[in-house]
Design a protein around this motif. Sequence first.
Motif, PDB file in Angstrom:
ATOM      1  N   ASP A  37     -47.816 -17.151  26.256  1.00 12.91           N
ATOM      2  CA  ASP A  37     -47.532 -17.412  27.673  1.00 12.91           C
ATOM      3  C   ASP A  37     -47.121 -18.854  27.936  1.00 12.91           C
ATOM      4  OD1 ASP A  37     -48.244 -14.715  28.269  1.00 12.91           O
ATOM      5  OD2 ASP A  37     -50.360 -15.312  28.336  1.00 12.91           O
ATOM      6  N   THR A  38     -46.442 -19.471  26.969  1.00  9.67           N
ATOM      7  CA  THR A  38     -45.910 -20.822  27.143  1.00  9.67           C
ATOM      8  C   THR A  38     -44.459 -20.815  26.687  1.00  9.67           C
ATOM      9  OG1 THR A  38     -46.362 -21.665  24.914  1.00  9.67           O
ATOM     10  CG2 THR A  38     -48.181 -21.783  26.521  1.00  9.67           C
ATOM     11  N   LEU A  39     -43.773 -21.932  26.887  1.00 10.78           N
ATOM     12  CA  LEU A  39     -42.402 -22.071  26.397  1.00 10.78           C
ATOM     13  C   LEU A  39     -42.320 -21.935  24.880  1.00 10.78           C
ATOM     14  CD1 LEU A  39     -41.187 -25.149  28.482  1.00 10.78           C
ATOM     15  CD2 LEU A  39     -40.543 -22.755  28.787  1.00 10.78           C
ATOM     16  N   TYR A  40     -43.421 -22.197  24.198  1.00 13.25           N
ATOM     17  CA  TYR A  40     -43.449 -22.206  22.738  1.00 13.25           C
ATOM     18  C   TYR A  40     -43.978 -20.899  22.145  1.00 13.25           C
ATOM     19  CZ  TYR A  40     -42.606 -27.076  23.664  1.00 13.25           C
ATOM     20  OH  TYR A  40     -42.059 -28.239  24.121  1.00 13.25           O
ATOM     21  N   GLU A  41     -44.176 -19.893  22.987  1.00 17.68           N
ATOM     22  CA  GLU A  41     -44.707 -18.608  22.512  1.00 17.68           C
ATOM     23  C   GLU A  41     -43.870 -18.087  21.346  1.00 17.68           C
ATOM     24  OE1 GLU A  41     -46.416 -14.539  24.407  1.00 17.68           O
ATOM     25  OE2 GLU A  41     -44.696 -15.429  25.426  1.00 17.68           O
ATOM     26  N   ASP A  42     -44.547 -17.632  20.311  1.00 18.64           N
ATOM     27  CA  ASP A  42     -43.961 -17.073  19.096  1.00 18.64           C
ATOM     28  C   ASP A  42     -43.260 -18.094  18.202  1.00 18.64           C
ATOM     29  OD1 ASP A  42     -44.857 -14.504  19.764  1.00 18.64           O
ATOM     30  OD2 ASP A  42     -43.040 -14.111  20.944  1.00 18.64           O
ATOM     31  N   ALA A  43     -43.265 -19.371  18.578  1.00 16.38           N
ATOM     32  CA  ALA A  43     -42.647 -20.403  17.739  1.00 16.38           C
ATOM     33  C   ALA A  43     -43.583 -20.772  16.596  1.00 16.38           C
ATOM     34  CB  ALA A  43     -42.339 -21.644  18.574  1.00 16.38           C
ATOM     35  N   ILE A  44     -42.993 -21.170  15.493  1.00 15.49           N
ATOM     36  CA  ILE A  44     -43.737 -21.721  14.362  1.00 15.49           C
ATOM     37  C   ILE A  44     -43.282 -23.161  14.232  1.00 15.49           C
ATOM     38  CG2 ILE A  44     -44.145 -21.576  11.884  1.00 15.49           C
ATOM     39  CD1 ILE A  44     -43.680 -18.535  12.147  1.00 15.49           C
ATOM     40  N   LEU A  45     -44.178 -24.088  14.531  1.00 17.34           N
ATOM     41  CA  LEU A  45     -43.848 -25.501  14.636  1.00 17.34           C
ATOM     42  C   LEU A  45     -44.451 -26.271  13.467  1.00 17.34           C
ATOM     43  CD1 LEU A  45     -44.734 -25.752  18.426  1.00 17.34           C
ATOM     44  CD2 LEU A  45     -42.467 -25.341  17.438  1.00 17.34           C
ATOM     45  N   ASP A  46     -43.588 -26.873  12.662  1.00 18.39           N
ATOM     46  CA  ASP A  46     -44.046 -27.654  11.512  1.00 18.39           C
ATOM     47  C   ASP A  46     -44.253 -29.108  11.914  1.00 18.39           C
ATOM     48  OD1 ASP A  46     -43.996 -25.612   9.517  1.00 18.39           O
ATOM     49  OD2 ASP A  46     -41.801 -25.728   9.547  1.00 18.39           O
ATOM     50  N   ALA A  47     -45.345 -29.692  11.437  1.00 19.43           N
ATOM     51  CA  ALA A  47     -45.661 -31.079  11.750  1.00 19.43           C
ATOM     52  C   ALA A  47     -46.372 -31.727  10.566  1.00 19.43           C
ATOM     53  CB  ALA A  47     -46.533 -31.145  13.002  1.00 19.43           C
ATOM     54  N   ARG A  48     -46.552 -33.033  10.660  1.00 17.47           N
ATOM     55  CA  ARG A  48     -47.289 -33.803   9.663  1.00 17.47           C
ATOM     56  C   ARG A  48     -48.317 -34.667  10.362  1.00 17.47           C
ATOM     57  NH1 ARG A  48     -44.887 -30.703   7.200  1.00 17.47           N
ATOM     58  NH2 ARG A  48     -43.562 -30.921   5.396  1.00 17.47           N
ATOM     59  N   LEU A  49     -49.473 -34.779   9.757  1.00 11.88           N
ATOM     60  CA  LEU A  49     -50.497 -35.728  10.177  1.00 11.88           C
ATOM     61  C   LEU A  49     -50.610 -36.771   9.076  1.00 11.88           C
ATOM     62  CD1 LEU A  49     -53.468 -33.638  11.635  1.00 11.88           C
ATOM     63  CD2 LEU A  49     -52.295 -35.528  12.764  1.00 11.88           C
ATOM     64  N   SER A  50     -50.443 -38.035   9.444  1.00  9.46           N
ATOM     65  CA  SER A  50     -50.544 -39.142   8.491  1.00  9.46           C
ATOM     66  C   SER A  50     -51.737 -40.000   8.888  1.00  9.46           C
ATOM     67  CB  SER A  50     -49.271 -39.986   8.518  1.00  9.46           C
ATOM     68  OG  SER A  50     -48.162 -39.201   8.160  1.00  9.46           O
ATOM     69  N   PHE A  51     -52.723 -40.033   8.018  1.00  9.29           N
ATOM     70  CA  PHE A  51     -53.966 -40.752   8.298  1.00  9.29           C
ATOM     71  C   PHE A  51     -53.910 -42.144   7.694  1.00  9.29           C
ATOM     72  CE2 PHE A  51     -54.888 -36.265   8.328  1.00  9.29           C
ATOM     73  CZ  PHE A  51     -55.693 -36.110   9.438  1.00  9.29           C
ATOM     74  N   PRO A  52     -54.317 -43.159   8.456  1.00 10.44           N
ATOM     75  CA  PRO A  52     -54.367 -44.508   7.882  1.00 10.44           C
ATOM     76  C   PRO A  52     -55.593 -44.643   6.972  1.00 10.44           C
ATOM     77  CG  PRO A  52     -55.253 -44.542  10.101  1.00 10.44           C
ATOM     78  CD  PRO A  52     -54.748 -43.133   9.856  1.00 10.44           C
ATOM     79  N   PRO A  53     -55.576 -45.560   6.037  1.00 11.39           N
ATOM     80  CA  PRO A  53     -56.752 -45.766   5.185  1.00 11.39           C
ATOM     81  C   PRO A  53     -58.004 -46.107   6.002  1.00 11.39           C
ATOM     82  CG  PRO A  53     -54.873 -46.959   4.309  1.00 11.39           C
ATOM     83  CD  PRO A  53     -54.451 -46.404   5.643  1.00 11.39           C
ATOM     84  N   GLU A  54     -57.822 -46.641   7.206  1.00 14.46           N
ATOM     85  CA  GLU A  54     -58.952 -47.027   8.057  1.00 14.46           C
ATOM     86  C   GLU A  54     -59.529 -45.852   8.859  1.00 14.46           C
ATOM     87  OE1 GLU A  54     -55.994 -50.284   7.536  1.00 14.46           O
ATOM     88  OE2 GLU A  54     -55.851 -48.283   8.358  1.00 14.46           O
TER      89      GLU A  54
END
Length: 170
Positions: A48-65
Amino acid sequence: MSSVVPSHNILRREYIELSKKPRERFSVGLVDESNLLEWKVVIFGPPDTLYEDAILDARLSFPPEFPLLPPKMRFITPMWHPNIYNNGEQKGEVCISILHPPGDDQFGYEDAGERWLPVHSVESILLSVISLLSADNPNTDSPANVDAAKEVRTDLRGYKRKVRAIISAE
């Protein structure tokens, strides 16, 4: 490996927990099995959003801290949203309060309590991003993508058509 960085212990625990018990709206993996600081994320478009049925690829980059400092989250999937950068080195990067460094906001848009706190988890970050994508009328007060924010304010229907077209093209 006696000098394990504290962030690695925290991230390893979170990764194991999220891998053992998959979530309905997202999944996580490592970009490279030898690097706990780079995660690949798949967000399944909220219903029920604009992104319904979408598969969205992303990255999380964590700092050493980490967890003293927040990770950066960047969409690989093309996105058109006021709170996601659309060009330059930051293209695809998510701009939300909990991913901003701790402390006072120099521009006065956010209270310190809205910004990164070490108690945030990967799950809380991803749920915040999913909530961001679920909003019918995105926040345009301090946009990362000025053109998308302007379109939300002046032509919400056009904005929604553009988002659906981009998502459908993927």
